[in-house]
Design a protein around this motif. Structure first.
Motif, PDB file in Angstrom:
ATOM      1  N   GLY A 135     -18.838   2.514 -49.657  1.00 24.31           N
ATOM      2  CA  GLY A 135     -17.921   1.994 -50.264  1.00 24.31           C
ATOM      3  C   GLY A 135     -16.341   2.215 -50.086  1.00 24.31           C
ATOM      4  O   GLY A 135     -15.436   1.968 -50.501  1.00 24.31           O
ATOM      5  N   ALA A 136     -16.414   2.565 -48.553  1.00 26.73           N
ATOM      6  CA  ALA A 136     -14.781   2.844 -47.947  1.00 26.73           C
ATOM      7  C   ALA A 136     -14.236   1.731 -47.912  1.00 26.73           C
ATOM      8  O   ALA A 136     -14.571   0.490 -48.073  1.00 26.73           O
ATOM      9  CB  ALA A 136     -15.063   3.693 -46.660  1.00 26.73           C
ATOM     10  N   SER A 137     -12.771   1.913 -47.784  1.00 24.82           N
ATOM     11  CA  SER A 137     -11.737   0.945 -47.663  1.00 24.82           C
ATOM     12  C   SER A 137     -11.801   0.047 -46.362  1.00 24.82           C
ATOM     13  O   SER A 137     -12.588   0.770 -45.439  1.00 24.82           O
ATOM     14  CB  SER A 137     -10.465   1.253 -47.741  1.00 24.82           C
ATOM     15  OG  SER A 137     -10.124   2.346 -46.569  1.00 24.82           O
ATOM     16  N   SER A 138     -11.417  -1.035 -46.357  1.00 20.09           N
ATOM     17  CA  SER A 138     -11.623  -1.898 -45.128  1.00 20.09           C
ATOM     18  C   SER A 138     -10.805  -1.025 -44.122  1.00 20.09           C
ATOM     19  O   SER A 138     -11.366  -1.415 -42.757  1.00 20.09           O
ATOM     20  CB  SER A 138     -10.752  -3.092 -45.598  1.00 20.09           C
ATOM     21  OG  SER A 138     -10.745  -4.031 -44.131  1.00 20.09           O
ATOM     22  N   GLU A 139      -9.723  -0.502 -44.081  1.00 14.98           N
ATOM     23  CA  GLU A 139      -9.023   0.253 -42.986  1.00 14.98           C
ATOM     24  C   GLU A 139      -9.847   1.363 -42.488  1.00 14.98           C
ATOM     25  O   GLU A 139      -9.788   1.610 -41.343  1.00 14.98           O
ATOM     26  CB  GLU A 139      -7.833   0.843 -43.756  1.00 14.98           C
ATOM     27  CG  GLU A 139      -6.941   1.766 -42.753  1.00 14.98           C
ATOM     28  CD  GLU A 139      -5.698   2.196 -43.290  1.00 14.98           C
ATOM     29  OE1 GLU A 139      -5.413   2.028 -44.416  1.00 14.98           O
ATOM     30  OE2 GLU A 139      -5.140   2.928 -42.475  1.00 14.98           O
ATOM     31  N   THR A 140     -10.648   2.079 -43.299  1.00 12.09           N
ATOM     32  CA  THR A 140     -11.452   3.042 -42.983  1.00 12.09           C
ATOM     33  C   THR A 140     -12.612   2.579 -42.278  1.00 12.09           C
ATOM     34  O   THR A 140     -13.297   2.984 -41.227  1.00 12.09           O
ATOM     35  CB  THR A 140     -12.137   3.819 -44.303  1.00 12.09           C
ATOM     36  OG1 THR A 140     -10.966   4.507 -44.983  1.00 12.09           O
ATOM     37  CG2 THR A 140     -12.853   5.169 -43.762  1.00 12.09           C
ATOM     38  N   ARG A 141     -13.294   1.374 -42.696  1.00 11.31           N
ATOM     39  CA  ARG A 141     -14.661   0.842 -41.960  1.00 11.31           C
ATOM     40  C   ARG A 141     -13.834   0.310 -40.702  1.00 11.31           C
ATOM     41  O   ARG A 141     -14.720   0.687 -39.603  1.00 11.31           O
ATOM     42  CB  ARG A 141     -14.847  -0.111 -42.936  1.00 11.31           C
ATOM     43  CG  ARG A 141     -15.687   0.155 -44.097  1.00 11.31           C
ATOM     44  CD  ARG A 141     -16.581  -0.951 -44.741  1.00 11.31           C
ATOM     45  NE  ARG A 141     -15.764  -2.120 -44.871  1.00 11.31           N
ATOM     46  CZ  ARG A 141     -15.399  -2.349 -46.069  1.00 11.31           C
ATOM     47  NH1 ARG A 141     -15.242  -1.723 -47.239  1.00 11.31           N
ATOM     48  NH2 ARG A 141     -14.853  -3.759 -46.367  1.00 11.31           N
ATOM     49  N   THR A 142     -13.056  -0.084 -40.687  1.00 15.74           N
ATOM     50  CA  THR A 142     -12.550  -0.788 -39.206  1.00 15.74           C
ATOM     51  C   THR A 142     -12.200   0.636 -38.483  1.00 15.74           C
ATOM     52  O   THR A 142     -12.695   0.552 -37.189  1.00 15.74           O
ATOM     53  CB  THR A 142     -10.867  -1.516 -39.452  1.00 15.74           C
ATOM     54  OG1 THR A 142     -11.329  -2.631 -40.087  1.00 15.74           O
ATOM     55  CG2 THR A 142     -10.504  -1.993 -37.977  1.00 15.74           C
ATOM     56  N   LYS A 143     -11.553   1.590 -38.733  1.00 15.42           N
ATOM     57  CA  LYS A 143     -11.365   2.582 -37.894  1.00 15.42           C
ATOM     58  C   LYS A 143     -12.782   3.348 -37.668  1.00 15.42           C
ATOM     59  O   LYS A 143     -12.655   3.809 -36.348  1.00 15.42           O
ATOM     60  CB  LYS A 143     -10.617   4.129 -38.944  1.00 15.42           C
ATOM     61  CG  LYS A 143     -10.315   5.285 -38.309  1.00 15.42           C
ATOM     62  CD  LYS A 143      -9.708   6.255 -39.125  1.00 15.42           C
ATOM     63  CE  LYS A 143      -9.407   7.520 -38.342  1.00 15.42           C
ATOM     64  NZ  LYS A 143      -8.692   8.568 -39.221  1.00 15.42           N
ATOM     65  N   TYR A 144     -13.738   3.443 -38.301  1.00 12.68           N
ATOM     66  CA  TYR A 144     -14.940   4.006 -37.830  1.00 12.68           C
ATOM     67  C   TYR A 144     -16.080   2.885 -37.333  1.00 12.68           C
ATOM     68  O   TYR A 144     -17.186   3.137 -37.034  1.00 12.68           O
ATOM     69  CB  TYR A 144     -15.507   4.746 -38.941  1.00 12.68           C
ATOM     70  CG  TYR A 144     -14.690   5.847 -39.476  1.00 12.68           C
ATOM     71  CD1 TYR A 144     -14.133   6.605 -38.817  1.00 12.68           C
ATOM     72  CD2 TYR A 144     -14.710   6.194 -40.947  1.00 12.68           C
ATOM     73  CE1 TYR A 144     -13.187   7.635 -39.130  1.00 12.68           C
ATOM     74  CE2 TYR A 144     -13.939   7.415 -41.332  1.00 12.68           C
ATOM     75  CZ  TYR A 144     -13.290   8.136 -40.446  1.00 12.68           C
ATOM     76  OH  TYR A 144     -12.497   9.236 -40.796  1.00 12.68           O
ATOM     77  N   LEU A 145     -15.471   1.922 -36.889  1.00  8.85           N
ATOM     78  CA  LEU A 145     -16.549   0.616 -36.604  1.00  8.85           C
ATOM     79  C   LEU A 145     -17.411   0.491 -37.598  1.00  8.85           C
ATOM     80  O   LEU A 145     -18.464  -0.001 -36.663  1.00  8.85           O
ATOM     81  CB  LEU A 145     -16.799   1.109 -34.983  1.00  8.85           C
ATOM     82  CG  LEU A 145     -15.662   1.482 -34.021  1.00  8.85           C
ATOM     83  CD1 LEU A 145     -15.997   1.943 -32.578  1.00  8.85           C
ATOM     84  CD2 LEU A 145     -14.774   0.382 -33.816  1.00  8.85           C
ATOM     85  N   ILE A 146     -17.585   0.608 -38.560  1.00 10.14           N
ATOM     86  CA  ILE A 146     -18.454   0.206 -39.450  1.00 10.14           C
ATOM     87  C   ILE A 146     -18.568  -1.300 -39.908  1.00 10.14           C
ATOM     88  O   ILE A 146     -17.311  -1.736 -39.957  1.00 10.14           O
ATOM     89  CB  ILE A 146     -18.370   1.072 -41.056  1.00 10.14           C
ATOM     90  CG1 ILE A 146     -18.615   2.506 -40.659  1.00 10.14           C
ATOM     91  CG2 ILE A 146     -19.297   0.770 -42.022  1.00 10.14           C
ATOM     92  CD1 ILE A 146     -18.189   3.292 -41.731  1.00 10.14           C
ATOM     93  N   PRO A 147     -19.741  -1.771 -39.909  1.00  6.57           N
ATOM     94  CA  PRO A 147     -21.024  -1.534 -39.831  1.00  6.57           C
ATOM     95  C   PRO A 147     -21.304  -0.986 -38.555  1.00  6.57           C
ATOM     96  O   PRO A 147     -21.163  -1.664 -37.474  1.00  6.57           O
ATOM     97  CB  PRO A 147     -21.841  -2.583 -40.342  1.00  6.57           C
ATOM     98  CG  PRO A 147     -20.965  -3.792 -39.772  1.00  6.57           C
ATOM     99  CD  PRO A 147     -19.599  -3.422 -39.908  1.00  6.57           C
ATOM    100  N   TRP A 148     -22.455   0.101 -38.613  1.00  4.46           N
ATOM    101  CA  TRP A 148     -22.814   0.468 -37.431  1.00  4.46           C
ATOM    102  C   TRP A 148     -24.297  -0.287 -37.145  1.00  4.46           C
ATOM    103  O   TRP A 148     -25.333   0.185 -37.023  1.00  4.46           O
ATOM    104  CB  TRP A 148     -23.289   1.984 -37.491  1.00  4.46           C
ATOM    105  CG  TRP A 148     -22.097   2.824 -37.763  1.00  4.46           C
ATOM    106  CD1 TRP A 148     -20.850   2.534 -37.055  1.00  4.46           C
ATOM    107  CD2 TRP A 148     -21.789   4.221 -38.074  1.00  4.46           C
ATOM    108  NE1 TRP A 148     -19.947   3.529 -37.481  1.00  4.46           N
ATOM    109  CE2 TRP A 148     -20.536   4.488 -37.861  1.00  4.46           C
ATOM    110  CE3 TRP A 148     -22.676   5.079 -38.683  1.00  4.46           C
ATOM    111  CZ2 TRP A 148     -19.836   5.628 -38.512  1.00  4.46           C
ATOM    112  CZ3 TRP A 148     -22.105   6.254 -39.068  1.00  4.46           C
ATOM    113  CH2 TRP A 148     -20.747   6.386 -39.033  1.00  4.46           C
TER     114      TRP A 148
END
Length: 667
Positions: A135-148
């Motif tokens: 449930g991380a923020s969109s910014e965090t998901r983008t930073k970590y390339l999520i989804p894997w």
């Protein structure tokens, strides 16, 4: 937390720098880390969100290196962390992409894989993180390339997570990830830890060390970041499990009473790992003496500052009176080769003279020494003899070994030159390690032939003379003897002459008139050096074929090395003499104008053939079972380096016989 407790070959890896350094990250090293797993040297394949299998052209090591470059985390750390988290198999549920409900999701580092009571709970939680970052923020998901949802996104995105969360903010070692004492963000310290296990850096360092050992990577360049704290105590803090009541304070100098080495351990038991080893020559200070029940262990500090534990039974206290100086002397600074001498040894103070000292040589191949101080000259050169006391005090003496000249060998014994011709005489001094290899050259009659001090003989006019080669060493010795004899004569002292110690060799030189090409001409394929002639076809050494190499108006006579005449189809071998003979018509008198000695390289018995017999003869010569004449030694020197034949020459003859490498007959 005291870093000094972990400065050994194994535990130091908790301080290994985990940031990406371009020159220290290589594909072949990543592959070495992956060796023994299914990731090793394997191209990447995965299941995409449509259920299709995608086969990439790149290998796992390629993806890990690219992830390191992007995340700024050491590729070696990423590779090691993957091995630690998912093991050696590609079928691990976290990276298989086949877990029901979580297909096409991958988590190589088990990020977010918290435990739960559900079946496969930790893996499910890790795959949930791979899906949406919990449930991380969109910014965090983008930073970590999520989804894997591809393996590359999982390896790279997870690397960014590790780097962003710890390594890139200053916690770039396993130690600092546990003990939050550095933070580049400028925030509060001591709360941001990778896991709650206090012993995690200690245990993980062993895993990393074993990985490097198994991958043969211990010789790779590595960076270690070791913290130094303010107000650190003088000695490393003890482990909490070690009780103070089991020790009493001490300050005694001790050494290991062992033949080889003694292990210094991190705790008072053989279950603790070895920090380092010491020998009987290493002096330690016992800072705490063990009084615990059972096996007694002492806490010691080495001279290099390492603190550890040693088994008390192997420790011996140094005597109260210590050696503080060792003087070694000899009444000369040079000894002869093969000469023995006894060193004079002075130990101070006098009361310590019975304490043990050991002797060593900086080069036993030049001077050897026994444990009584007897030295022996082995070969020419310089070496230092050192005496060492048990408390580390040393004394030394530097000596030279003089190797006397024993023999001079010349490449020829007789020489015939035409007027105006020259020949470079080769003289070799033995033994090869002779200290003074200088020699002098002299001609008995300079009107017939001269010689310079490089050994170049030049024919002047017809006649016979001798060239003498003398060892300068023996000449100097004789000059000294002559001076002493003159002195003794004046004092009416009788002295026996020792002039037979003069080491020299002579060459008979015959100079003939210059022959024109009409009178004598050799085929250009031959090599003629003074009286030595070589370059013949080794497959056809018959007398008639040898004569075909020579054009002359005079008679040609060939004799073998025994002086027997060779005719027609008979073979001509090494040592044979080719004589150019002129007969005077008026009185029918014969005269030998020139004489040449044949060398057939590889033929060391003079039969004109190169075969297994020559191997046997040369081998016996090398082993000093049976000595062969100089001319045969020359034929056995296939390398043509002017030295004695060796096993290398044997090998070259053998290769010739087998047809693998034909011997070059020209010099």
């Amino acid at each position: 937390m005291d870093p000094r407790n972990f400065l050994n070959d194994v535990r130091i890896f908790q301080f290994e720098g985990l940031s990406y350094v371009e020159n220290s990250n290589q594909l072949n090293t990543i592959e070495k880390i992956l060796y023994g797993t299914e990731f090793y040297n394997t191209k990447v394949s995965y299941i995409n969100t449509q259920g299709q299998t995608i086969n990439m052209t790149e290998k796992y090591a390629d993806l890990i290196l690219r992830a390191a470059q992007t995340s700024k985390v050491s590729s070696y750390h990423l590779a090691s962390r993957i091995k630690q988290e998912v093991g050696p198999f590609l079928s691990h549920s976290s990276i298989s992409g086949k877990v029901p409900g979580y297909e096409a999701l991958y988590n190589f580092y088990n990020i977010g894989a918290t435990s739960s009571s559900e079946p496969m709970g930790a893996i499910i939680n890790g795959l949930k993180y791979a899906r949406d970052g919990h449930g991380a923020s969109s910014e965090t998901r983008t930073k970590y390339l999520i989804p894997w949802n591809t393996k590359e996104r999982a390896i790279t995105g997870g690397g960014i997570f590790i780097g962003s969360s710890y390594i890139n903010i200053g916690q770039d070692t396993i130690y600092l990830q546990k003990f939050h004492v550095v933070d580049n963000r400028g925030g509060e310290l001591f709360w941001h830890q990778y896991m709650t296990n206090v012993l995690a850096p200690y245990s993980e360092s062993n895993i990393i060390y074993k990985g490097y050992v198994n991958s043969n990577l211990l010789d790779t360049d590595m960076t270690f970041v070791i913290p130094i704290y303010n107000n650190m105590p003088e000695l490393p803090c003890k482990r909490p499990s070690i009780l103070d009541k089991d020790y009493v304070q001490d300050n005694t100098k001790v050494y290991a009473d062992v033949t080889n080495t003694l292990n210094i351990r991190s705790g008072p038991s053989t279950t603790y790992e070895t920090i380092t080893t010491v020998t009987s020559k290493d002096i330690m200070t016992r800072i705490e003496k063990g009084v615990q029940n059972g096996e007694l262990w002492d806490r010691v500090v080495l001279e290099n500052g390492i603190v550890g534990y040693a088994f008390q039974s192997y420790l011996k206290e140094l005597p109260a009176v210590q050696i503080n100086k060792i003087n070694l002397s000899l009444d000369k600074t040079t000894i002869n080769k093969n000469e023995s001498e006894k060193l004079k040894i002075e130990i101070l103070p006098e009361e310590a003279k019975d304490q043990k000292i050991t002797f060593s040589s900086s080069n036993p191949n030049i001077i050897s020494v026994d444990q009584s101080g007897n030295i022996f000259g082995v070969s020419s050169g310089e070496a230092t003899i050192t005496a060492t006391a048990e408390n580390g005090v040393k004394g030394s003496i530097t000596l030279n070994v003089y190797s006397k000249v024993e023999e001079i060998k010349l490449d020829i014994e007789n020489l015939t030159l035409q007027e105006g011709e020259s020949y470079n005489l080769k003289a070799t001094i033995y033994p090869e390690d002779a200290t003074n290899k200088n020699i002098t050259f002299d001609s008995e009659n300079n009107d017939i032939a001269t010689v310079n001090q490089s050994g170049k003989i030049t024919a002047i006019k017809e006649g016979t003379t001798k060239i003498t080669v003398t060892s300068q060493e023996s000449q100097n010795a004789q000059n000294d003897e002559n001076k002493q004899r003159e002195k003794n004569t004046k004092n009416n002292v009788i002295q026996q002459s020792d002039s037979n110690n003069l080491i020299q060799k002579t060459v008979e030189v015959k100079v003939i008139k210059k022959l024109t090409e009409d009178e004598l001409k050799f085929d250009e394929s031959l090599t003629i050096q003074g009286n030595i002639i070589s370059g013949f076809n080794h497959n056809n050494m018959t007398e008639e074929n040898i004569k075909n190499y020579i054009t002359t108006i005079y008679e040609i006579k060939i004799e073998n090395y025994k002086g027997e005449t060779i005719e027609n189809k008979q073979l001509v071998g090494t040592g044979a003499k080719i004589k150019i003979i002129r007969t005077t018509q008026t009185n029918n008198k014969t005269e030998t104008l020139a004489e040449y000695t044949v060398v057939l390289y590889g033929d060391v018995n003079g039969d004109g053939k190169i075969n297994s017999v020559d191997l046997l003869v040369l081998q016996r010569h090398i082993l000093e079972i049976q000595t062969i004449d100089e001319i045969f030694q020359k034929a056995g020197n296939i390398n043509k380096n002017g030295r004695k034949p060796t096993s290398v020459d044997l090998l070259l003859i053998q290769r010739h016989i087998l047809g693998l490498q034909i011997i070059n007959q020209r010099d």
